[in-house]
Structure formats: C-alpha cells, structure tokens
Scaffold this active site. Structure first.
Site, mmCIF file in Angstrom:
data_model
loop_
_atom_site.group_PDB
_atom_site.id
_atom_site.type_symbol
_atom_site.label_atom_id
_atom_site.label_comp_id
_atom_site.label_asym_id
_atom_site.label_seq_id
_atom_site.Cartn_x
_atom_site.Cartn_y
_atom_site.Cartn_z
ATOM 1 N N HIS A 189 0.915 -1.067 -0.114
ATOM 2 C CA HIS A 189 0.087 0.000 0.132
ATOM 3 C C HIS A 189 0.846 1.350 -0.021
ATOM 4 O O HIS A 189 0.719 2.238 -0.881
ATOM 5 C CB HIS A 189 -0.802 0.171 1.378
ATOM 6 N N GLU A 190 1.661 1.353 0.894
ATOM 7 C CA GLU A 190 2.812 2.447 1.121
ATOM 8 C C GLU A 190 3.472 2.850 -0.216
ATOM 9 O O GLU A 190 3.732 3.880 -0.620
ATOM 10 C CB GLU A 190 3.411 2.513 2.279
ATOM 11 N N HIS A 196 1.661 4.281 -2.882
ATOM 12 C CA HIS A 196 1.618 6.013 -2.681
ATOM 13 C C HIS A 196 3.096 6.523 -3.349
ATOM 14 O O HIS A 196 3.231 7.350 -3.936
ATOM 15 C CB HIS A 196 1.699 6.278 -1.347
ATOM 16 N N HIS A 231 2.911 6.450 -6.816
ATOM 17 C CA HIS A 231 2.227 7.418 -7.577
ATOM 18 C C HIS A 231 2.932 8.724 -7.370
ATOM 19 O O HIS A 231 3.022 9.650 -8.276
ATOM 20 C CB HIS A 231 1.007 7.542 -6.690
ATOM 21 N N GLU A 246 -6.296 7.560 -1.315
ATOM 22 C CA GLU A 246 -6.156 6.297 -0.955
ATOM 23 C C GLU A 246 -6.513 5.104 -2.199
ATOM 24 O O GLU A 246 -5.855 3.917 -2.074
ATOM 25 C CB GLU A 246 -6.622 5.785 0.171
ATOM 26 N N TYR A 302 -11.149 6.711 3.484
ATOM 27 C CA TYR A 302 -10.318 5.431 3.618
ATOM 28 C C TYR A 302 -11.385 4.259 3.037
ATOM 29 O O TYR A 302 -11.212 3.358 2.428
ATOM 30 C CB TYR A 302 -9.983 5.055 5.000
#
Length: 713
Positions: free
Chosen positions: A476-477, A480, A483, A505, A648
């Site tokens: 997930h991180e 980011h 991105h 998110e 979220y």
C-alpha cells in the site's frame, strides 16, 4: 529481482545535511525570498493589467522552488535521531505554516487573482485548474470576510490550529511509554519479539511501537496482559486530549465565521463527495449492511473464546473485549483455517519481499529500480559523500528509471527507512521529499519520495519477517511512493498524491489486491532459509512448523488457506473503520457551537466504538466511558484527514471498481498497467479526480465491486 547496473542520474538526489541551526536559517531565508517574489509582483502589477503569466505563473515557480527545500526541512522531525534537529524541524514547520497562513490571507494578492479570474483568459487545463484552486483558496481563507475583527479572528484561529496540529503530532512521534512485564505475563508472545525487548531484573519493557504492540495483542495468552497493553496504548499521549478538544472548538468556530453550518460542510464541499450529507448517508448505509455480519462474527469468536478459556480451567465471562479481538481473530485463522501467520511470514523476508514488489512494479508500469550503494552514492552526492544523501545509515536509496519500452528516461529517487527507532514517526507512511514539476526554463524536475515504516528488526538468526498484513501495508505505502514517482504535472501543487483526500487512497488500495492474488504471492515470496547458508542452518535448528526442506516460494496449499481468510471477520474490520469515520464526522458537525463546547469527546469516542462494533471495553467493569483517550492518538484527525477519514472507505469504492473491471482477470497485464500509469497515476491532482476515474474506467464508477468484495452482494 536481478540487480540493475548503476547509471548516473541526470539530477542529483537531495542532501540531508541539516543541522538545528541551518534548518531554522534556511527556512527563514526561503520564506523571505518567497515574500519578496510576491511583494515584487504586487508592486509592479495593477488589477487592470494582471494576467496569469504576470501573477500566478511566477508565484507557481516560486512555490515549485520552495518545495525542494520545504518538505525536507519539515521531514527531519519524523526521522532524525537528533532531538535538537527534530525540534528545529518542528520550529521550521511552524514558521512555514505561519507564513502560508499570512500569504493566503493577502488581500492585495487576492485582488489580482480575482481580477484574473474574471477576465477569462484562455489557459491550458492545468493552469486553469491552478487559477481556480488559488482563487477559491483565498476565499476559503477568509478573504470574503470584511477586514476587521472577524477576519482577524479567523487568522488567529488558523495560526492556533497549525500550532495544535504540530504539537499533537510531535507528542505522538516523541512518545516513549511502555509497560514492564514478567516472562510469565508475556507467555505466548513469539520469542523473536521477546528477545528484542529491553530486559532488567527479569522483567521486559514492552513499548507501544508496532513491532511490540501488535504481536502482544495477537499472541499473549494472559487476557490481563492484553487488557493492560490495550488500555495503556489508548492513554499513551493524554497530553493530546486538551489539544484535540481545542482544535474541534476552533474548527467549528472557523467554519461558522465563513458562513458554513459545520466544519465538515466546509471541508467536504471541496472533495469528491461534495456534501457532508452524502458522507453521512454513505457511512450509515455501510453500517446498516455490516451490522448483522459483525454480530455473527462476534458470536463465532465468543464461542472460540469460551472453548479456549474453559480448556485452561478458567471461567468464561460471556464477553468479547476489545483486547480479545486480535488474539481470537488470529486463533480462528490457525484453528479453523489452519493458517499460521508466523509460518506464512517465513516466506516474506523484508528485503526479498521488497525486491519482489519492485519487480512487480517494473513489469506492470515499465519501471527499473537501481539500488544505489557504496561508492555509487559518493558519485551522485552533490558533496561527494554518500552519507550526505541519507538521513540514517539504515536508509536505502534507489534511482528509478523508465524501462526501454517507456523511453529509458530518469524517473526519480525512492528511499526506504524500514525499522523503528526513538523519535521516529511511529506508523507506516509515504513522505514526498521533493515533487516533480516543469521548471522556469522548461526542463523537468524529478521527484524524490520516502517510505517510512516500523517493521521488526532482523536478528542474528533470522531476517526481518513480515506477516501477511504487513506485506499488504508495505504494498500500500509503496503504491503511494509509485504514485509520487511517476506523476508528471506542470506544477508541484498537483504532483503525485496531491489529490483530494477522498481519492488519494484509491490507487494504493487497488494495489493491495496483488497481495491476494496467487500468482503475485508466488512472485513476492521466498523462504528465508534459501537466502543464505547461515539462515538455512538457523531455520533447521528452529521450531518452525515447516516439515522437511521448505519450498522456495509460498506453497499452493498455504496460498489457498490465506485466500480463504481475506474477508475473515471482515465486517468487524470495516466496522472499526466506520467507528473512526463516524467519530470524525460527529465531532465535526455539531448542531451548534454550544454542543461541541459541552461534548465529552473521550466518552463519545468510546461510546461510538461500542455502539458500532459491539465490542466490550472497561466500561462493563463500571469504569465509565471515559476509560481511554483514543482520539488523542489519532494523528489522522490532526494531520489532514479531519472530516475526511471516511475517504479510507469511500475510496475503496473506486479502488475495487478499478481492480475488478481492469486487473482482476490479469493482474500483470502490461498494457493495462501502463494505461493505469499514464491515465491515473501520472495525472496526480492536475485534473478533476472524477475525470481521471471516468477516463480509466470508460464510465462513471459504481459500488457493485465494493460490496461484492466485502461479501455483501
């Protein structure tokens, strides 16, 4: 992932050579330069003559240059081992926030921007968006209020809210608490965890950092230990209680000054949801759909608890407590699904898992990650010293490139800071260090981004091993981070994750699905015993439940067991998120200012959790609803997600729609991966986020996949 050959990037990485003195000095100089840019624009431009190129463009160029220093000046407070440097970084953030508030309330600049807005110049789409956002920003910062007491009070509130947010999050980062336990009280907690705890006089110091906290709540057999840890964690930063309360009062007052009924209404009008009522309806509808499932899950878990407690000759209390949940959720995985997360973790050593993730992103998005080590660091460092391009000796650095198919150009820098230490940010997050943008002379400036995490440190016998939920967090991180890296915008304002909060998110949540896909679990996994002879010998001597020599990648039977647990106790998981989102909305939409003044916030936090999740807490022992101050640990609500935590959940509507529609049938479809990169990730916040979604999906998003994925449709 085979190591890629080093090549010299066209742009040097940032330096992390700040001292307490230089951080404050550099901040003052940066802000003074920025003020001069704006003063000069105002001095030589009349409202009649004002154009985008004369006013907004030089301001945007100045903002671009500021961000190259500003993010790093504020970053030290989250990662430095030097208390004085962290303090200086906090002071720098205060100065930057105060300057930003002053600049955003300059009436002389607003008059120029307002005049440009009315002229209707023909601008490219991103410049038009910049003009609209800038114009609206001045209005939302009080410049529609008449000059005088109301506007002065608005400014006073903005300044104080900035101070409260900085102090609140500093208290969280600097938190040093813990509890002493005997070995008996920690019975059941994995030896790997206990061995890393500080030990004195036969007792063990358990902190509230993730690598200590979560294994204890999952594995400690003694319910009294789990209760003690859970309650203490909810009360670890009680100095934040009055700060949180003051912030709620000031936000409400500020919104009412601007003519809004509530702070939530003020915040959400600028987001994808557009209205607080739409958010409330979304949360209420989801709660209604999840409620029965939550009760069914509790009933099953209580039966498991009853059996466990009575097997140890103890009396069952017919309760299911907050501190029971991680323990029995884990036990259910093991007993009912034959899934041992400690065993699964043997196939996810941190470093090889990162390599696997980067390889997936290479294949999907057409990227190449080159780790920069040793003398290569010296060669790219502006000072010639490799240690100057990292803030800690454990930090990893990668130069990131397009592959041949994407043109083989430079993309940016990725940093990984993976282990806990005193004074460090305590969760897992992505930090932009320097955004990308088009410079004044038309060349591209490339981004730098950092993942800051808190995974268990390796020991002499084992590397750092990740539980599956930690693999998902890392993915997930890192999502980011990707991105942030592949975004290509004209202005730094819109770079990467600089989107509206109820969309930001979604790209990372979509990528979490790769952690539930058999082919990708195979690609990510590698048993730690295969990494080196030392690890193999240590594994042979361990009490691992693997039988015989382990397979190199995660075995198919374990993958199938893991997949069966995807929505295990999913209603309770989402009801927990609903509690956070509902609490956030409740404190930000009181019917009157008097209501928020009289609100007992800690009691509300705990009552809502009980009402929504139906899990018992200390209130059943007559301790009342004020037993914990969970809101004082809730950094999101003081750091950008205020009246926005619902994002979220709502962004999962978009993320599951994208995954089911495009990637579910073929998660490593190169063509679709590159289309996603260029259509969604590359755009950042440079266009309306709904347009981004429609361009990618070919239609308006809907919630069918979201409810299907939750098992509710």
């Amino acid at each position: 992932m085979a190591p890629h050959k080093f090549k010299q990037p066209p742009q040097a990485p940032p330096l992390f050579t700040g001292t307490p003195e230089s951080v404050v000095k550099d901040t003052k100089e940066m802000l003074a330069k920025s003020k001069k840019v704006i003063d000069d624009i105002v001095a030589k431009t009349s409202e009649k003559e004002a154009t985008f190129n004369d006013v907004l463009l030089p301001m945007a160029h100045d903002e671009n240059l500021q961000t190259l220093s500003a993010h790093i000046l504020g970053f030290y407070q989250s990662v430095s081992t030097d208390q004085s440097l962290r303090d200086a970084s906090t002071e720098a953030e205060k100065m930057m926030d105060e300057y930003s508030i002053e600049a955003n309330m300059r009436e002389d600049v607003f008059k120029l921007v307002d005049a440009i807005s009315k002229k209707g110049e023909e601008l490219d789409a991103e410049s038009q968006r910049l003009l609209e956002k800038e114009h609206k920003s001045y209005i939302r910062n009080g410049l529609n209020l008449p000059a005088g007491p109301k506007r002065d009070r608005f400014k006073e509130i903005k300044m104080r809210l900035s101070q409260l947010s900085i102090e609140f999050n500093k208290n969280l980062n600097e938190e040093k608490g813990g509890i002493w336990f005997t070995k008996e009280e920690l019975d059941g907690v994995p030896e790997d965890v206990v061995d890393l705890l500080k030990k004195e006089d036969g007792r063990y110091w358990l902190t509230f950092k993730y690598p200590d906290l979560f294994p204890t709540l999952k594995y400690a057999k003694d319910a009294a230990t789990r209760r003690k840890v859970f309650v203490a964690n909810e009360n670890k930063v009680n100095q934040n209680v009055p700060l949180f309360r003051e912030a709620m009062l000031l936000r409400d007052e500020m919104a009412r000054l601007l003519g809004y009924r509530t702070f939530a209404e003020f915040v959400i009008e600028d987001k994808m949801m557009k209205s607080a009522k739409k958010v409330d309806d979304f949360l209420a509808g989801l709660r209604k759909r999840l409620a029965d499932g939550g009760l069914d899950e509790i009933k099953t878990l209580k039966a498991l608890k009853k059996k466990d407690v009575e097997s140890r000759g103890e009396k069952f209390d017919d309760r299911y407590f907050l501190w029971d949940h991680r323990f029995y959720d884990r036990m259910m995985q093991e007993k009912d699904y034959q899934l041992d997360q400690n065993l699964i973790s043997e196939w996810f050593p941190l470093q090889s898992t990162i390599e696997g993730m980067l390889e997936i992103f290479e294949e999907l998005f057409g990227l190449v990650f080159v780790e920069v080590t040793g003398k290569d660091r010296d060669s790219i460092s502006p000072t010639g010293k490799g240690e100057d391009i990292v803030w800690h000796d454990e930090t990893q650095v990668f130069s990131v490139w397009d592959d041949e198919g994407e043109g083989a150009g430079f993309v940016g820098y990725l940093y990984l800071d993976l282990f806990p230490r005193q004074g460090k940010y305590g969760h897992a997050a992505n930090f932009n260090l320097q955004p990308g943008f088009i410079t004044q002379n038309g060349t591209r400036r490339y981004p730098a981004t950092a993942l800051v995490c808190n995974f268990s440190k390796p020991t002499a016998k084992k590397p750092s091993l990740l539980k599956h939920d930690e693999v998902t967090t890392l993915f997930h991180e890192l999502g980011h981070g990707i991105h942030d890296l592949v975004s290509r915008t004209t202005y730094s304002r819109f770079h990467g994750t600089s989107t509206v909060r109820d969309f930001v998110e979604a790209p990372s949540q979509m990528l979490e699905n790769w952690c539930w896909t058999p082919s990708q679990l195979k690609a990510l996994s590698r048993h730690y015993s295969t990494l080196s002879d030392d690890y193999y010998n240590s594994w042979k001597d361990s009490d691992s439940k693997s039988s015989g020599k382990p397979e190199k990648t995660l075995p198919d039977d374990l993958i199938q067991k893991l997949l069966k647990t995807k929505n295990l106790n999913g209603a309770l998981f989402n009801l927990r998120q609903l509690h956070f989102g509902t609490f956030d909305m409740t404190v930000h939409e009181p019917k009157s200012h008097e209501e928020i003044e009289e609100l007992r916030i800690s009691e509300l936090y705990n009552q809502l959790r009980k009402d929504i999740s139906k899990l018992d807490g200390p209130e059943v022992f007559g301790e009342g609803d004020g037993w914990g101050n969970g809101q004082a640990t809730f950094g999101h609500l003081m750091g950008g997600y205020q009246a926005g935590y619902y994002g979220y959940l709502s962004s999962q509507v978009y993320s599951t729609d994208m995954f089911y529609s495009v990637f579910k049938s073929d998660p490593v479809n190169h063509k679709e991966g590159r289309r996603y990169r260029h259509t969604v990730l590359e755009k950042g916040g440079s266009q309306d986020e709904m347009k981004t979604l429609v361009d990618f999906l070919g239609r308006e998003p809907n919630s069918k996949a979201f409810y299907k994925d939750l098992g509710l449709e």
